[in-house]
Scaffold this active site. Sequence first.
Site, PDB file in Angstrom:
ATOM      1  N   LYS A  96       0.890  -1.171   0.115  1.00  0.00           N
ATOM      2  CA  LYS A  96       0.116   0.115   0.176  1.00  0.00           C
ATOM      3  C   LYS A  96       0.942   1.135   0.046  1.00  0.00           C
ATOM      4  O   LYS A  96       1.975   1.180   0.173  1.00  0.00           O
ATOM      5  CB  LYS A  96      -0.916  -0.276   1.276  1.00  0.00           C
ATOM      6  CG  LYS A  96      -0.276  -0.053   2.511  1.00  0.00           C
ATOM      7  CD  LYS A  96      -1.209   1.034   3.583  1.00  0.00           C
ATOM      8  CE  LYS A  96      -0.697   2.171   4.152  1.00  0.00           C
ATOM      9  NZ  LYS A  96       0.234   2.187   5.126  1.00  0.00           N
ATOM     10  N   HIS A 110      -1.999  -5.065   5.222  1.00  0.00           N
ATOM     11  CA  HIS A 110      -1.466  -5.940   6.327  1.00  0.00           C
ATOM     12  C   HIS A 110      -2.502  -6.233   7.448  1.00  0.00           C
ATOM     13  O   HIS A 110      -2.308  -7.238   7.959  1.00  0.00           O
ATOM     14  CB  HIS A 110      -0.018  -5.806   6.773  1.00  0.00           C
ATOM     15  CG  HIS A 110       0.147  -4.841   7.648  1.00  0.00           C
ATOM     16  ND1 HIS A 110       0.120  -3.469   7.481  1.00  0.00           N
ATOM     17  CD2 HIS A 110       0.350  -4.889   9.001  1.00  0.00           C
ATOM     18  CE1 HIS A 110       0.265  -2.713   8.580  1.00  0.00           C
ATOM     19  NE2 HIS A 110       0.342  -3.401   9.507  1.00  0.00           N
ATOM     20  N   GLU A 157      -1.459   5.278  17.979  1.00  0.00           N
ATOM     21  CA  GLU A 157       0.198   4.662  18.111  1.00  0.00           C
ATOM     22  C   GLU A 157       0.632   5.797  18.937  1.00  0.00           C
ATOM     23  O   GLU A 157       0.553   7.024  18.792  1.00  0.00           O
ATOM     24  CB  GLU A 157       0.327   4.634  16.818  1.00  0.00           C
ATOM     25  CG  GLU A 157      -0.165   3.515  15.841  1.00  0.00           C
ATOM     26  CD  GLU A 157       0.572   3.556  14.596  1.00  0.00           C
ATOM     27  OE1 GLU A 157       1.196   2.740  14.284  1.00  0.00           O
ATOM     28  OE2 GLU A 157       0.457   4.596  13.767  1.00  0.00           O
ATOM     29  N   ASP A 206      -2.439   7.140   5.058  1.00  0.00           N
ATOM     30  CA  ASP A 206      -1.602   6.085   5.416  1.00  0.00           C
ATOM     31  C   ASP A 206      -2.379   5.086   6.309  1.00  0.00           C
ATOM     32  O   ASP A 206      -2.030   3.812   6.194  1.00  0.00           O
ATOM     33  CB  ASP A 206      -0.501   6.754   6.580  1.00  0.00           C
ATOM     34  CG  ASP A 206       0.551   5.738   7.217  1.00  0.00           C
ATOM     35  OD1 ASP A 206       0.849   5.064   6.225  1.00  0.00           O
ATOM     36  OD2 ASP A 206       0.682   5.742   8.448  1.00  0.00           O
ATOM     37  N   HIS A 253      -6.066   0.637   5.804  1.00  0.00           N
ATOM     38  CA  HIS A 253      -6.643  -0.320   7.011  1.00  0.00           C
ATOM     39  C   HIS A 253      -7.770   0.050   7.981  1.00  0.00           C
ATOM     40  O   HIS A 253      -8.564  -1.021   8.140  1.00  0.00           O
ATOM     41  CB  HIS A 253      -5.297   0.000   8.276  1.00  0.00           C
ATOM     42  CG  HIS A 253      -4.010  -0.120   7.746  1.00  0.00           C
ATOM     43  ND1 HIS A 253      -3.813  -1.055   6.654  1.00  0.00           N
ATOM     44  CD2 HIS A 253      -2.653   0.500   7.812  1.00  0.00           C
ATOM     45  CE1 HIS A 253      -2.383  -1.114   6.370  1.00  0.00           C
ATOM     46  NE2 HIS A 253      -1.895   0.048   7.073  1.00  0.00           N
ATOM     47  N   LYS A 257      -0.909   9.349  15.321  1.00  0.00           N
ATOM     48  CA  LYS A 257       0.431   9.168  15.739  1.00  0.00           C
ATOM     49  C   LYS A 257       0.733  10.077  17.029  1.00  0.00           C
ATOM     50  O   LYS A 257       0.119  11.116  17.133  1.00  0.00           O
ATOM     51  CB  LYS A 257       1.633   9.568  14.693  1.00  0.00           C
ATOM     52  CG  LYS A 257       1.307   8.858  13.323  1.00  0.00           C
ATOM     53  CD  LYS A 257       2.330   7.829  13.517  1.00  0.00           C
ATOM     54  CE  LYS A 257       2.165   7.053  11.952  1.00  0.00           C
ATOM     55  NZ  LYS A 257       2.505   5.479  12.042  1.00  0.00           N
ATOM     56  N   LYS A 271      -3.998  -9.596  10.129  1.00  0.00           N
ATOM     57  CA  LYS A 271      -4.105  -9.608  11.654  1.00  0.00           C
ATOM     58  C   LYS A 271      -5.034 -10.674  12.110  1.00  0.00           C
ATOM     59  O   LYS A 271      -6.257 -10.791  11.544  1.00  0.00           O
ATOM     60  CB  LYS A 271      -4.289  -8.131  12.175  1.00  0.00           C
ATOM     61  CG  LYS A 271      -2.896  -7.453  11.846  1.00  0.00           C
ATOM     62  CD  LYS A 271      -3.288  -6.129  12.650  1.00  0.00           C
ATOM     63  CE  LYS A 271      -1.986  -5.094  12.265  1.00  0.00           C
ATOM     64  NZ  LYS A 271      -1.054  -5.274  13.180  1.00  0.00           N
TER      65      LYS A 271
HETATM   66  C1  BG6 Z   1       1.476   1.016   8.350  1.00  0.00           C
HETATM   67  C2  BG6 Z   1       1.679   2.551   8.449  1.00  0.00           C
HETATM   68  O1  BG6 Z   1       0.491   0.516   7.352  1.00  0.00           O
HETATM   69  O2  BG6 Z   1       0.759   0.443   9.268  1.00  0.00           O
HETATM   70  C3  BG6 Z   1       2.050   2.986   9.530  1.00  0.00           C
HETATM   71  O3  BG6 Z   1       2.223   2.860   7.225  1.00  0.00           O
HETATM   72  C4  BG6 Z   1       1.720   2.335  10.889  1.00  0.00           C
HETATM   73  O4  BG6 Z   1       2.022   4.341   9.801  1.00  0.00           O
HETATM   74  C5  BG6 Z   1       1.416   0.810  10.747  1.00  0.00           C
HETATM   75  O5  BG6 Z   1       2.469   2.483  12.076  1.00  0.00           O
HETATM   76  C6  BG6 Z   1       0.583   0.311  11.799  1.00  0.00           C
HETATM   77  O6  BG6 Z   1       0.476  -1.200  11.680  1.00  0.00           O
HETATM   78  P1  BG6 Z   1       1.213  -2.326  12.788  1.00  0.00           P
HETATM   79  O7  BG6 Z   1       0.807  -3.550  12.268  1.00  0.00           O
HETATM   80  O8  BG6 Z   1       2.565  -1.753  12.930  1.00  0.00           O
HETATM   81  O9  BG6 Z   1       0.464  -1.721  14.066  1.00  0.00           O
END
Ligand code: BG6
Length: 478
Positions: A139, A169, A207, A226, A231, A331, A173
């Site tokens: 992505k 991704h 995060e 992002d 996601h 973030k 999960k």
């Molecule tokens: C990514 C983003 O796709 O996913 C990041 O680009 C983000 O900014 C991350 O931190 C979060 O995924 P995970 O699996 O690391 O919590």
Amino acid sequence: MEHEEMTLVLLGATGDLTRRLLFPAIYRLYAAGKWDPKQIIGFAKEDWTQEQFLTHIEENLKIFVEDFNQATWNRLKPAIGYQSGDLTSASLGQLAPRIGGSAVFYLGLPPQLFGPAAEALGQAGLNRGTGWRRIVIEKPFGWDLDSAEALRAVIAPWWDEEQIFRIDHFLGKDTAQNVLTFRFVNRILGSIWNRENIQQVQITYAETLGVEGRWQYYDRAGALRDMMQNHLLQLFSLVAMEPPGEWDATDLHNHKAEVLRSVRRVLPEDMEKFAVAGQYTEGTVNGKSVPGYRNEEGISAQSITETYAGLKLYVDNWRWHGVPFYLRSGKRMAHDWAEIAVQMRPVPENMFGAGLADWLVFRMKPDEAIDLVMWAKKPGLGLETEEVVLTAPYKKAGEIEYSAYEQLLLDVIRGDHSAFPRFDEVEESWRIMDPILTAWANSEPQAYPAGSDGPKGQDRLMDPGLAWRDLTGGNSDK
Ligand code: BG6
């Protein structure tokens, strides 16, 4: 153990994705006896020898794989090769003699190279062969609706939709996969999963991390591109989609695309009510002082990139009419906290006090679990109620944890598309995002101190009587 006689080619093999995520996933799959790779070829522009590449991977495995074992690595190593080259068809064509049958080409590249790389692979004839040929694209797929369609137009002459695996991704999960499992194997949920019984849904991905050296990408992308477009909208679609007739990738995609299509577009005049952009200023995260976004390395002091995005979405269909779906991701927030929280409506007559409503929570971070938050009689002589939380931890001590990349790599090898967004899902997601991207392109995000719960303005999204949950899972409305 998967023994598929195939070659995995990693394009951009000297980059961050390969060392931090892909090779650890490959190693763990191999160590766990899930995949025995025949041939893996790292391909990148660095003029390295095979030995240098293997040393680089080994050093990184030692960092990123907790239970790294030298003997296991020594057994895996002979399957791994390296070839340096650029993304021209002439250079990529040199891979051809090394690839006999089936092959996966994994584009671990910056987004602007997805199109050129996919096209050059096609021109080099690597998109067809004696076995199957697949391409994996990270992505973000496009930058907005137009660029996503343009990217598709570059790729489509060479690669059919069944050959393309777009990575999100989050779909690898366990919790994401469990949303569907839990929804569709438990009859008790079937009858309450609708507007009559559900009051609101909150999807949070908070995060504590900042931009972590990815400023070149992040400052152009921002939280909407992002996290939200891919996601969080994917998680949303799993919660909101109709049950498929059978467990089949096409049915899943059809239903996900359908619910994304039913999301009401945010009109420019309603932007304030439906979307909030935030950007962190300096503050304290986990006891450490951190700079504001505009003082991060590489970021301009005038940047208006959002590091937080909060949205309210409505789904205009019979199941969800009038139910708000709140999505937020930021973030440098106070905690690493991620969950999908579904709140039931209160009972019609509440004899025990106001504001008691139950939550079903799929927690992703800090640990994976399902919480059912309900109310019960407080033990004792009186008739007071208290909150009770029934928790089903997702992992038991001693169980092997697989990463999303392990799951998704195996899916690609097996040719299972279920956990990879189809192009119409991507398209619909951009359709939802585009008006917001346009509105935010020239507007100042709201400041929020690093280490906080996000910008104050996020509260204005809430319908009367509702509130965001705390970033530690507490019910802020109790
Ligand atoms: C990514 C983003 O796709 O996913 C990041 O680009 C983000 O900014 C991350 O931190 C979060 O995924 P995970 O699996 O690391 O919590």
